[in-house]
Design a protein around this motif. Sequence first.
Motif, mmCIF file in Angstrom:
data_model
loop_
_atom_site.group_PDB
_atom_site.id
_atom_site.type_symbol
_atom_site.label_atom_id
_atom_site.label_comp_id
_atom_site.label_asym_id
_atom_site.label_seq_id
_atom_site.Cartn_x
_atom_site.Cartn_y
_atom_site.Cartn_z
ATOM 1 N N GLN A 180 3.251 2.536 1.984
ATOM 2 C CA GLN A 180 3.403 2.528 3.296
ATOM 3 C C GLN A 180 4.569 1.849 3.167
ATOM 4 O O GLN A 180 5.578 0.853 3.008
ATOM 5 C CB GLN A 180 2.474 1.995 4.835
ATOM 6 C CG GLN A 180 1.203 2.304 4.346
ATOM 7 C CD GLN A 180 0.733 4.223 4.547
ATOM 8 O OE1 GLN A 180 1.060 4.413 5.526
ATOM 9 N NE2 GLN A 180 0.370 4.541 2.979
ATOM 10 N N SER B 267 1.286 11.752 5.870
ATOM 11 C CA SER B 267 0.215 10.606 5.792
ATOM 12 C C SER B 267 -0.290 10.416 4.674
ATOM 13 O O SER B 267 -0.833 9.672 4.806
ATOM 14 C CB SER B 267 -0.891 11.396 7.039
ATOM 15 O OG SER B 267 -1.661 12.751 6.407
ATOM 16 N N ASN B 268 -0.060 11.997 3.986
ATOM 17 C CA ASN B 268 -1.103 11.362 2.272
ATOM 18 C C ASN B 268 0.577 10.779 1.090
ATOM 19 O O ASN B 268 -0.282 11.137 0.313
ATOM 20 C CB ASN B 268 -1.610 12.700 2.079
ATOM 21 C CG ASN B 268 -2.931 13.221 2.767
ATOM 22 O OD1 ASN B 268 -3.156 12.113 3.447
ATOM 23 N ND2 ASN B 268 -2.856 13.894 3.115
ATOM 24 N N GLU B 269 1.186 11.168 1.502
ATOM 25 C CA GLU B 269 2.940 10.631 1.024
ATOM 26 C C GLU B 269 2.116 9.147 0.385
ATOM 27 O O GLU B 269 2.905 8.106 1.483
ATOM 28 C CB GLU B 269 3.959 11.418 1.595
ATOM 29 C CG GLU B 269 4.320 12.451 1.183
ATOM 30 C CD GLU B 269 4.091 13.227 -0.422
ATOM 31 O OE1 GLU B 269 4.079 12.734 -1.411
ATOM 32 O OE2 GLU B 269 3.815 14.491 -0.059
ATOM 33 N N LEU B 270 2.517 8.910 -0.845
ATOM 34 C CA LEU B 270 2.719 6.964 -1.172
ATOM 35 C C LEU B 270 4.307 7.128 -1.554
ATOM 36 O O LEU B 270 4.049 7.551 -2.447
ATOM 37 C CB LEU B 270 1.496 6.316 -1.445
ATOM 38 C CG LEU B 270 0.430 6.886 -1.633
ATOM 39 C CD1 LEU B 270 -0.849 6.523 -2.583
ATOM 40 C CD2 LEU B 270 -0.511 6.207 -0.506
ATOM 41 N N ASN C 209 2.413 12.335 -7.392
ATOM 42 C CA ASN C 209 4.011 13.544 -7.294
ATOM 43 C C ASN C 209 5.137 13.130 -7.664
ATOM 44 O O ASN C 209 5.953 14.328 -7.752
ATOM 45 C CB ASN C 209 3.003 14.391 -6.072
ATOM 46 C CG ASN C 209 3.717 14.352 -5.211
ATOM 47 O OD1 ASN C 209 4.753 13.654 -5.196
ATOM 48 N ND2 ASN C 209 2.938 14.766 -3.781
ATOM 49 N N ASP D 91 2.713 14.029 10.480
ATOM 50 C CA ASP D 91 1.660 14.472 10.278
ATOM 51 C C ASP D 91 2.159 14.925 8.062
ATOM 52 O O ASP D 91 0.902 14.735 7.252
ATOM 53 C CB ASP D 91 0.702 15.805 10.572
ATOM 54 C CG ASP D 91 0.587 15.524 12.397
ATOM 55 O OD1 ASP D 91 -0.024 14.143 12.662
ATOM 56 O OD2 ASP D 91 0.743 15.878 13.381
ATOM 57 N N GLU E 198 1.102 -1.451 -0.065
ATOM 58 C CA GLU E 198 0.011 -0.036 -0.566
ATOM 59 C C GLU E 198 0.941 1.134 0.026
ATOM 60 O O GLU E 198 0.311 2.049 0.306
ATOM 61 C CB GLU E 198 -0.863 0.217 1.241
ATOM 62 C CG GLU E 198 -2.184 -0.798 1.003
ATOM 63 C CD GLU E 198 -2.554 -1.262 2.662
ATOM 64 O OE1 GLU E 198 -3.147 -0.499 3.183
ATOM 65 O OE2 GLU E 198 -4.020 -2.002 2.816
ATOM 66 N N GLN F 68 4.818 7.408 7.299
ATOM 67 C CA GLN F 68 3.130 8.337 7.342
ATOM 68 C C GLN F 68 2.751 8.669 8.687
ATOM 69 O O GLN F 68 1.598 9.094 8.290
ATOM 70 C CB GLN F 68 2.700 6.969 6.653
ATOM 71 C CG GLN F 68 3.037 7.629 4.978
ATOM 72 C CD GLN F 68 3.751 6.133 4.183
ATOM 73 O OE1 GLN F 68 4.486 5.737 4.864
ATOM 74 N NE2 GLN F 68 3.565 6.214 3.136
ATOM 75 N N SER F 69 3.331 7.694 9.538
ATOM 76 C CA SER F 69 3.131 8.425 11.151
ATOM 77 C C SER F 69 2.699 10.445 11.052
ATOM 78 O O SER F 69 2.757 10.242 12.466
ATOM 79 C CB SER F 69 3.288 7.879 11.940
ATOM 80 O OG SER F 69 4.929 7.649 12.019
ATOM 81 N N SER G 297 8.371 9.981 -3.294
ATOM 82 C CA SER G 297 6.672 9.289 -3.904
ATOM 83 C C SER G 297 6.212 8.951 -5.430
ATOM 84 O O SER G 297 6.733 9.458 -6.490
ATOM 85 C CB SER G 297 6.202 10.941 -3.312
ATOM 86 O OG SER G 297 5.838 11.669 -3.621
#
Length: 447
Positions: free
Chosen positions: A352, A388-391, A409, A385, A350, A382-383, A406
């Motif tokens: 992470q 958190s939205n970065e893959l 982007n 803040d 996923e 990703q814990s 990432s």
Amino acid sequence: ATVARLTVHSPSPTKMHKAKAELFVCGYVRSEEAALKLYIPQQISKLVLEFYPTKYKVYGTGDHVCGQFGLGNTKNLSDYTKLEQLSNLIDHPYDISTGWYRNIIQNINDKSCSLYSVGNNNHNQCGLRSFNQMADNVQTLTEMHGISQEKNGVKCISSGSFSNHSLFVYEDGDSDNNSTASTILGYGCNKAYQFGIPPANNNKPPILINYNNPSLINKNIAKIACGNSYSLILTEDGKIFSMGQNEKGQCGLSISENSSIIQKPTMIKIPNLQEDDIIIDIKCGATHSLALTANKDLVGFGDNIYGQISMEKESKFIDIPCVHKYFKSRDIKINRMVCGAANSLIIDNENQCYIFGNNTFCQIGNGKKNQFKYQYIPHRVQSIDFMSNELISDGSIGDFHVILLSKFNRNVFVFGSNSKNQCYKSEKDIIDYPYLLKSEQIGIQKK
């Protein structure tokens, strides 16, 4: 242009220098890999690439003490600089293999494959000296001696991020008749039997490794990995062979039942591995090893003093390979694994990202150097803040610093030791949290 791949130079395996360097491989989105992701047939994408070849550029910053950037000098780089020699030779991001203060480039044309190397060569790990002559540092890209293959090229290269030796695999035989087998070549130091043969001054490089070891003859080799004075070899049927230094169990063989040095390739047995499961990938740190199974479980063995293998604090080393409890108990499936000198970086299915192990210079990225010098429990990036939205799709670790990429982007994040500006140009010696590296800081423009 966008960042296509991340990789870092690594320090001396015997002297834990803070000095590092960093490389980015950047290129246009037009690529075979991108085409396949868009479900374009491979034959068509290759035809398109023939007329519209991908152009990649390589950028570097940080320690340049051995001339590993190919700039003809040994002056450190305080900011990201385009490396013209390296950029001119690579046709794909994975044509470059970085090692301890050195780079190896594979260049494939219509008729043959050539290998070039640059940087530290004190043990001939770059293959750039004759039998009776030695060049410790090579400051410009030079074609390697003894390797020039057919146009299918070298199958895989490990230049050893924390080692003084390099390994190469290429295919023998007639691929049209499915009669191929693999040849493994080695350059560099063999003092700890990391080539699986006795160290001797009359071993003229390159050393044919599998022809000197019956257990590897006629084996098809899938991957290779070099650690500090030891080697791992993965066959296509999912078997791992190890050789070299094993004083901390990094060869995956019981210390009590074996010598501290494994003198010939020996198959590793992994307890509790399911019958239908096999190993599909291997990685080496300085003195610890990771393996990935087809069921996407993480296996580790070797040095655990910093928690780079296991959550078990009392286990200073793990000489019997074990499945990592944290990921297995949470049914987290692993897609990618990376070894630092004493760290491990994991990316799951996923996207992470988890990092564990040595945190002396905040290379875990949690800003808690003084509180947690050793990170036994994997830290999920990703814990944080703002992350958190970065893959995360890719990552690389030097000795004391980390870079992440990432997925969508193509943002680049750096953190850890910055004593040589190996993260980015800054007065800070330590970057304690992931820092978003702007494209203009690297010298590229995103599209």
